[in-house]
Scaffold this active site. Sequence first.
Site, PDB file in Angstrom:
ATOM      1  N   CYS A  50      -3.583  -4.700   0.172  1.00  0.00           N
ATOM      2  CA  CYS A  50      -3.337  -6.104   0.504  1.00  0.00           C
ATOM      3  C   CYS A  50      -4.632  -6.803   0.922  1.00  0.00           C
ATOM      4  CB  CYS A  50      -2.276  -6.238   1.579  1.00  0.00           C
ATOM      5  SG  CYS A  50      -2.503  -5.141   2.966  1.00  0.00           S
ATOM      6  N   HIS A 305      -1.437  -5.360   8.113  1.00  0.00           N
ATOM      7  CA  HIS A 305      -1.260  -5.942   6.791  1.00  0.00           C
ATOM      8  C   HIS A 305      -2.090  -7.217   6.697  1.00  0.00           C
ATOM      9  CE1 HIS A 305       0.691  -7.209   3.181  1.00  0.00           C
ATOM     10  NE2 HIS A 305       1.062  -8.346   3.744  1.00  0.00           N
TER      11      HIS A 305
END
Length: 1024
Positions: A50, A305
Amino acid sequence: MFGDLFEEDFSFISNNHCGKGKKSKPRESEPPAPRDFTNLSGIKNQGGTCYLNSLLQTLLFTPEFREALFSLGPEELGTLDDSRKPDAKVRIIPLQLQRLFAQLLLLDQQAASTTDLTESFGWSSHEEMRQHDVQELNRILFSALETSLVGTSGHDLINRLYHGIVVNQIVCKECKNVSERQEDFLDLTVAVKGVAGLEEALWNMYVEEEYFENDNLYRCGACDKLVEASKSAKLRKLPPFLTISLLRFNFDFEKCERYKETSCYTFPIQINLRPFCEQTEMDDSEYMYELFSVIIHKGGCYGGHYHVYIRDVDELGNWQLQEEEDGLIEERALGDTENAKETENPLAVLKRILSEEEVKQIPVDQLGQKLLEKKGVSWNKKYRKQYGALRKYLQNHPQIFQLTPDGSKVGLKEAHKFRLDSHGQNLQSPSQKNDVQWNCEKNPPRPRAASAGCHWFDLNDSKVQPIKEKDIEKQFQGKESAYMLFYRKAQLKRPPEARGNPRYQIPEHLLNEMNAANTELQKKRAECDSANNGIDLHLHLSSCYRFHNGALHPSLSWKESVVDLTIDRRKTLGELRQAVFQMLESWEGDMVLSMAKPLPAGLHLYQVLDGDELTLDGTGLADGADIFVWNGKEVGGTKVLAGPEHEPVVLNVLRLAEHNEGGKGQHFSETQLVVSCSTSLGQLHSALAPAGGIILKNGSGADREAKNWEVFHEEDMKETVQSVGLRDGCSVLILDSHDQSFVNVASGNLTAFTYDISWLQVKNFCGEEEEEKHVKITATIDTMMSDIKMKAIRELQLEEELATESCLRPVSGNGKLLSPVPEDYTVKEAELKMGSLLGLCRGKAPTSTQLFLYFMVGSDQSCSPEMEIVVEETASVRECLNLMLEKSGLSGDNWHLRRLDWCYEAGEALSQENATLKELNVCRGDTLVITEGKLPGKGFLKIPIWWLKPSSCKKHGEKAEDQVNGITWKMEALQVSAAAAPPEPAHPGLDLCYAGRIEVAGEASLEDLKMQSVVPWHLCHGHW
Ligand SMILES: [Zn+2]
């Protein structure tokens, strides 16, 4: 230092961020999902990538970067097609980046893959990808790109766009000598700890001076001594794109652990860098920078994330946000985040769809369509198995859904009309903070018209959502907060032709490649779409059917009567009708399409498909459905009743078998009967059972045990076949009136096992007619003979009075009426075989203490008919003789009785006239002969004499005596055979000759008998 910063917390991701697309896992053969309404492409998470995705999107939305990259043609980079050729110079990294950018700009898919690109970096494993932090990656990526562009016109691409210079200066207080050292940078790292925001951090770095004084003096090269001095740093050269890395991650030396700085750290949308620059005399516009990307880290320092907020400078995406729509967008953002979870709950999904509707109520069919369009799920595929039909489901939740009385439309109940705000709290905009420099006076609101709008998107791996510029404030602090900032020089203007044009500056060969790829995708989607939505319908044509036996049956083979039609389930009924018309070319008159279903009885019709505007899906037509094509009235001239109320039911009808039906032990015949389920039992009864007959049902089909049979009573006759539970395969037993003794009326059950039930035949011998009637009477071995007689009298329709004047007599194989059976005997006691014939005869049946006897006068049957008589078994021989004489019209006392011997000759005399018949073992059915002449006087015996032929005497001595003894014994057995003509020797081994009878007094000695015997022997001997 940030060794495991990029370790992702996967449980976190899968729940909230890096989740799959809207559709539940697409099958491998299915093409990728198209872009959603933003018209921007996300990037798939390849497992902990990510941070890479966030960075790549930032580079993509740096138009000057991507255009510089696109400007490098194949002549400089080579082509990917040549990458396998050994001597070809192919620059794979920039080529892969070009291709990825082209895909992100043009390929109609929800998310692109970075596999090819990461492979070009030489990252092939998961581990390699996870070894990088986003700030680190930025440098690695630039470095890799720079290296691979050496020797091309793009060799300075990174420098041109990102390279800046910081100058560190130390000024000697004494000689004013300035010693300076330049530092190149591609990004600036700024402190977060103890700093309120970016501007304060820059102030600390590039405005504040550091002094060398007191104990800490500076050695000046010019003065060559320790002097007081001031130290400062300035930005000497500003790059067009300024990248700032925030030092969110620090090391706590006391606790000896890393931690994430979550304090508030503000940064402006626009920033004037003049105060931090070495040269400050240029126009203000030279120092103005605008924020265009914020990479956000969510999570702690050991995992998390990344996603990115990006300003869509060229307005490539569809940013439908308006301030008024905030609520809706927030909701949609929530909806997408929670989508995976939400689609598991049909209640939430349907509520959401209805809440987004403008009109109060929409047709239920449309709701199903919208579910498919908005959520990508079909009710029938996803929920039906668990929750049942959509309409039913809506009905089952009346507290939420409001259906119109006819059930065709649905809306939300008042209380549920407003936003679903269970998560609303989190979505509230943070209250304005006074210490934020956001709306600071020295940064007046940017004139919107000047820049290319402020369309911000949250790009989160494969998901792209529009956000408001204001949403960036949310990333000032906390576990989820800004980590890297990207500013672009405000002076950089975009050409008008670039606006909203993703094709701008993309080289021809990539445009062609993307066009071809899109065409291919479209084709695949269309194929997949029709594969997913095509349904096969079986059309049964009325012309190939006829109606008989309660249902439709193909007049030819099944195959010839059915036409298969494949059609998209989203098409309307009208389109289906059109397709059928076209298939059947010559159809005339009305065409009615009815749902049909093959049942055991045959094809049955249900509702007529009505409402041409409805979709096939909406009408409930599923794959494999049967449709009957007809005129709606009749088939082959026969009116056809449709609907569940006329469903034909196949019943097994059992009856007691005719005597010549069925094999051994088959007491029942079984036939199949088709009746409409709405048939009343009364109708069924009159069709099946004769007057007075009854119907029993056995729900359990094959199991025919007595206890499972149940009688339908008179009051049941108004019930229908359906209401009493008679279904396909059920058995009914039809019993005639006389069979009902097996039924326990109180319990309604059979009293005998049906396999025990059999029958006897009874023939009427009472009447005068030549043709005597024959009836079949059901019985078990325990049935009383009197019951059988009564049933027979009723069945033969004789007068009831006959009951006392008749009896049942078995009829022998050659037609002779045998002795009547006592009425208190059971079938078993009477030793009757099932199926055997009985005669119903006039005359009383003997009781169990009476004897039925045949008698005749003289043993010559040809001149004396056999007569019958019933006498008490306690009657004496004399009384019996008198009754017989009376019956045969004889008189006088010159008669006596003899038994009929085994040769049908008058045999042993019943000489003890006062003995009872019982004492003399006279049995039922015996025949006695009235013989002329007196019996020998009392005390006399008539003894048959047999001689053993001397010639046959082969043995001698004591053996001869044995033989004589043997013969004597035999003679006792042969006694009955006293006849006028001597019988043939019965025993081949013994040569006997009959000598005749002698009459001798009972008291006579054996010597006397011997003497008398010699005389007849001599007489007889001469005859032989
Ligand atoms: Zn100096």
